[in-house]
Design an enzyme around this catalytic site. Structure first.
Site, PDB file in Angstrom:
ATOM      1  CG  ASP A 184      -2.177   1.032   1.119  1.00 40.72           C
ATOM      2  OD1 ASP A 184      -2.766   1.186   2.041  1.00 40.72           O
ATOM      3  OD2 ASP A 184      -2.487   1.264  -0.120  1.00 40.72           O
ATOM      4  CD  GLU A 185      -0.947   5.001   1.328  1.00 40.67           C
ATOM      5  OE1 GLU A 185      -1.928   5.142   2.063  1.00 40.67           O
ATOM      6  OE2 GLU A 185      -0.618   6.227   0.418  1.00 40.67           O
ATOM      7  CD  GLN A 242       1.284   7.114  -2.382  1.00 37.73           C
ATOM      8  OE1 GLN A 242       0.784   6.135  -3.045  1.00 37.73           O
ATOM      9  NE2 GLN A 242       0.703   7.602  -1.379  1.00 37.73           N
TER      10      GLN A 242
END
Ligand code: ADP
Ligand SMILES: Cc1cn([C@H]2C[C@H](O)[C@@H](COP(=O)(O)O)O2)c(=O)[nH]c1=O
Ligand code: ZN
Length: 203
Positions: free
Chosen positions: A91-92, A94
């Protein structure tokens, strides 16, 4: 949400979209289904995300959580990898370095299902970190939308607000936050900060 394609061995899935679009909820849904299917699952997240349920959990904005290993680099995923894990969720994404593209690809090449979630554009509306490359090499990409808080249309943009005003272009790309400093907006309602906007006004 995901397609019904079948590939032998491993593959990559990317869940992209604006903040509040349901990316973490979708990642957790896929993780739960893999667990029901008795797959061995490992969840990672960027250590930068310490909102809601602390460092060792992934949490949706609605506070649904799942235990996760925080990593500060893509290479840490390989260092912390459970060799028996069949499904790797991140997750995350980016926030991770460019190496995540090679790490995720090599995990898929070696037969694992790799699920990555992350925002695909920053507060300026520009591509965010490794997300474009991850979307390019993934077998499956789902682009989710939130609801524009101003007009109710599907939202694909993230408005950063500082003191209730749109953040300037030179605001840092990485600024962890939630509804305190961001809101989902559609293209039409997103106020795009321009480079040197402040200086132009002074001229
Ligand atoms: N503007 C919005 N549009 C859609 N959902 C929103 C919005 N603001 C808050 N939410 C809530 O956020 C939830 C999605 O949370 P989450 O999966 O963590 O999103 P993401 O990971 O994409 O930021 C939605 O189910 C909804 O309850
Ligand atoms: C637009 C934008 C967002 N961020 C941060 C804010 C949050 O901590 C995450 C996104 O979280 P979510 O799970 O998608 O809600 O990214 C940022 O650092 N820079 C930006 O431009
Ligand atoms: Zn709108």
């Amino acid at each position: 949400m995901s397609g019904s394609f079948q590939v032998s061995g491993g593959w990559m899935e990317v869940v992209a979209g604006s903040m509040f679009s349901g990316k973490t909820e979708e990642l957790l849904r896929r993780v739960r289904r893999a667990t029901i299917a008795r797959k061995r699952v490992q969840v990672f997240k960027s250590h930068l995300d310490d909102r809601y349920a602390g460092l060792w959990n992934v949490s949706s904005h609605d506070r649904r959580t799942f235990e996760a290993i925080p990593v500060d680099s893509s290479s840490q995923i390989l260092l912390r990898l459970d060799p028996m894990a069949q499904v790797i969720a991140i997750d995350e994404a980016q926030f991770l370095d460019a190496g995540i593209v090679q790490v995720a690809s090599s995990l898929a090449d070696r037969g694992r299902r790799v699920i990555l979630a992350g925002i695909d554009s920053d507060f300026r509306g520009e591509p965010f970190g490794p997300m474009p490359q991850l979307m390019a090499v993934a077998e499956m990409v789902d682009k989710l939308h939130a609801i524009c808080v101003l007009c109710g249309s599907p939202a694909s943009r993230n408005q950063r607000l500082i003191g209730g005003k749109p953040a300037p272009y030179d605001s840092p790309t990485i600024m962890v936050g939630a509804a305190d400093s961001y809101e989902a907006r559609c293209r039409a309602c997103h106020i795009v900060p321009r480079p040197n906007e402040g200086q132009q006004q002074l001229l």
